[in-house]
Design an enzyme around this catalytic site. Structure first.
Site, short mmCIF file in Angstrom:
data_model
loop_
_atom_site.label_atom_id
_atom_site.label_comp_id
_atom_site.label_asym_id
_atom_site.label_seq_id
_atom_site.Cartn_x
_atom_site.Cartn_y
_atom_site.Cartn_z
N ASP A 157 0.84 -1.20 0.00
CA ASP A 157 0.00 0.00 0.00
C ASP A 157 0.88 1.25 0.00
O ASP A 157 0.60 2.23 -0.70
CB ASP A 157 -0.92 -0.02 1.23
CG ASP A 157 -1.68 -1.33 1.33
OD1 ASP A 157 -2.51 -1.58 0.45
OD2 ASP A 157 -1.42 -2.12 2.26
N HIS A 185 -4.82 -3.55 6.40
CA HIS A 185 -4.59 -3.76 4.96
C HIS A 185 -5.94 -4.17 4.35
O HIS A 185 -6.22 -5.34 4.12
CB HIS A 185 -3.55 -4.85 4.72
CG HIS A 185 -3.47 -5.25 3.28
ND1 HIS A 185 -2.98 -4.44 2.30
CD2 HIS A 185 -3.88 -6.39 2.65
CE1 HIS A 185 -3.07 -5.04 1.13
NE2 HIS A 185 -3.62 -6.22 1.32
P1 NAX Z 1 -2.23 -18.15 -4.32
O1 NAX Z 1 -3.62 -18.66 -4.21
O2 NAX Z 1 -1.58 -18.08 -5.64
O3 NAX Z 1 -1.29 -19.03 -3.36
C1 NAX Z 1 -1.60 -19.29 -2.05
C2 NAX Z 1 -0.92 -20.58 -1.67
O4 NAX Z 1 -1.11 -20.78 -0.26
C3 NAX Z 1 -1.50 -21.81 -2.37
O5 NAX Z 1 -0.47 -22.55 -2.96
C4 NAX Z 1 -2.17 -22.57 -1.23
O6 NAX Z 1 -2.16 -23.98 -1.43
C5 NAX Z 1 -1.30 -22.15 -0.06
N1 NAX Z 1 -1.89 -22.42 1.26
C6 NAX Z 1 -3.18 -22.40 1.64
N2 NAX Z 1 -3.30 -22.76 2.92
C7 NAX Z 1 -2.06 -23.00 3.38
C8 NAX Z 1 -1.53 -23.44 4.62
N3 NAX Z 1 -2.32 -23.72 5.66
N4 NAX Z 1 -0.18 -23.58 4.74
C9 NAX Z 1 0.62 -23.34 3.69
N5 NAX Z 1 0.18 -22.95 2.49
C10 NAX Z 1 -1.14 -22.78 2.33
O7 NAX Z 1 -2.25 -16.73 -3.59
P2 NAX Z 1 -1.21 -15.53 -3.71
O8 NAX Z 1 -1.61 -14.67 -4.84
O9 NAX Z 1 0.16 -16.03 -3.63
O10 NAX Z 1 -1.61 -14.69 -2.38
C11 NAX Z 1 -1.38 -15.21 -1.10
C12 NAX Z 1 -2.03 -14.35 -0.05
O11 NAX Z 1 -1.50 -13.02 -0.06
C13 NAX Z 1 -3.54 -14.19 -0.21
O12 NAX Z 1 -4.15 -14.36 1.07
C14 NAX Z 1 -3.69 -12.74 -0.63
O13 NAX Z 1 -4.94 -12.20 -0.28
C15 NAX Z 1 -2.56 -12.10 0.13
N6 NAX Z 1 -2.10 -10.78 -0.31
C16 NAX Z 1 -1.75 -9.88 0.65
C17 NAX Z 1 -1.22 -8.65 0.35
C18 NAX Z 1 -0.80 -7.70 1.42
O14 NAX Z 1 -0.42 -6.59 1.07
N7 NAX Z 1 -0.87 -8.02 2.71
C19 NAX Z 1 -1.07 -8.21 -1.06
C20 NAX Z 1 -1.07 -9.34 -2.03
C21 NAX Z 1 -2.03 -10.45 -1.72
O15 NAX Z 1 -3.32 -10.06 -2.12
#
Ligand code: NAX
Length: 329
Positions: A157, A185
């Site tokens: 952000d 966030h």
């Molecule tokens: P993806 O869906 O591409 O990847 C997430 C991965 O996490 C998947 O491979 C899934 O199998 C894995 N996962 C799920 N549960 C798990 C667990 N218990 N232990 C280990 N791995 C697990 O998502 P991606 O685009 O990489 O985003 C990941 C997260 O970042 C999401 O929650 C998203 O909302 C968040 N974000 C946060 C941001 C921030 O500024 N704080 C910005 C970017 C993003 O939106």
């Protein structure tokens, strides 16, 4: 000694950009050897193995070892750093409460594992959404680790806000300093440029450099608050490259410190500064030295800012109450 860095959600799209950046030395330094601990859920193990193959094929001299696992103990054992990216995504029709519940369970388990297996000096950065509340759950479930060792990502952000101002003024992004992200966030966050400056030969307050108060108090704020949704609408996927860049910026500053006269925004455990309730993970402006952050104190808060800072705190209080009620279930 190699640094043990755990990244969760290792099969996901953020990790795909992030792991390369870490492994080539962008974050912990060009001389720091690394062991990467890649955690994901069992159905994603084949994908993580593929990521591991690619990391090997990058032929990076700093990378001593890569472990791909779905086991919490193996992932967090003696970890120096944990970057918790994996989370339960919001599916269509899912209530906010159900999302908080699913994530409370994940971060409760990971918090406990960090408590039991990681180094007590571990630095934990939570990225998976709802990031602030997931971070609070992780911290709550790892009582043997100091509260100051937990933070959540609001640097994306901050970077978005820096770009918007820099683009408007016509300067490179790094000339815009001390933008603040307050709070959650989420769409209630408050991107605040009242203390920010444009640094050229002199330091010009952003309000004086932009010369458009209506934009800074209106569309600028809503653009940052809704930028994540705008990227999803355009890309059909959430921010990944920019999120990985922001994670690197956050971790590097935590590791090596901030410049004098500069601060960055991080979601950290509130001590009540600026009238925000204690015990929330709230994004504040922080300075960092010796791997320890401290909240920048003594800034004047206008009525305009007060209202926005309290609104995002209120949302975090509600999230906290709901998420804590799910612990132990
Ligand atoms: P993806 O869906 O591409 O990847 C997430 C991965 O996490 C998947 O491979 C899934 O199998 C894995 N996962 C799920 N549960 C798990 C667990 N218990 N232990 C280990 N791995 C697990 O998502 P991606 O685009 O990489 O985003 C990941 C997260 O970042 C999401 O929650 C998203 O909302 C968040 N974000 C946060 C941001 C921030 O500024 N704080 C910005 C970017 C993003 O939106």
């Amino acid at each position: 000694m190699a640094l043990r860095v755990c990244v969760t959600g290792a099969a996901g799209q953020i990790a795909y950009s992030l792991l390369y950046s870490i492994a080539k030395g962008d974050v912990f330094g060009a001389d720091q050897q690394l062991e990467l601990l890649l955690l994901d859920i069992p159905p994603m193990m084949a994908v993580v193995e593929g990521v591991k193959m690619e990391l090997s094929d990058c032929s990076l001299p700093l990378l001593k070892d890569v472990v791909a696992t779905a086991d919490y103990k193996e992932a967090f054992l003696n970890a120096d750093v944990a970057i918790l990216v994996g989370a339960m995504p919001r599916r269509q029709g899912m209530e906010r409460k159900d999302l908080l519940k699913a994530n409370a369970k994940i971060f409760e388990g990971q918090g406990k594992a960090i408590n039991d297996y990681a180094k007590k000096t571990i630095k934990v950065l939570v990225v998976g959404n709802p990031a602030n509340t997931n971070c609070l759950i992780t911290k709550t479930c790892a009582p043997s680790i100091p509260a100051a060792n937990f933070s959540c990502l609001t640097r994306l952000d901050q970077n978005r806000a820096q770009y918007q101002v820099a683009n408007r003024v016509g300067v490179p992004c790094d000339k815009v300093r001390n933008v603040i992200i307050w709070g959650n966030h989420s769409a209630t966050q408050f991107p605040d440029v009242s203390q920010a400056v444009v640094v050229t030969n002199e330091r010009t307050p952003v309000y004086a450099a932009v010369k458009d108060d209506a934009w800074l108090k209106g569309d600028f704020i809503s653009t940052i608050q809704t930028r994540g949704a705008a990227v999803i609408a355009a890309r059909k996927l959430s921010s990944a490259m920019s999120a990985a860049k922001a994670i690197g910026d956050h971790m590097r500053d935590w590791w090596f410190g901030t410049q004098p006269d500069e601060w960055v925004s991080m979601g950290v455990f509130s001590d009540g500064s600026y009238g925000i309730p204690e015990g929330l993970i709230y994004s504040y402006p922080v300075k960092i030295s010796g791997k320890e952050w401290s909240i920048v104190q003594g800034m004047e808060i206008s009525d305009f800012a007060r209202e926005k800072m309290d609104a995002t705190a209120k949302e975090l209080m509600e999230e906290k109450e709901a998420a804590l009620s799910f612990l132990g279930q």
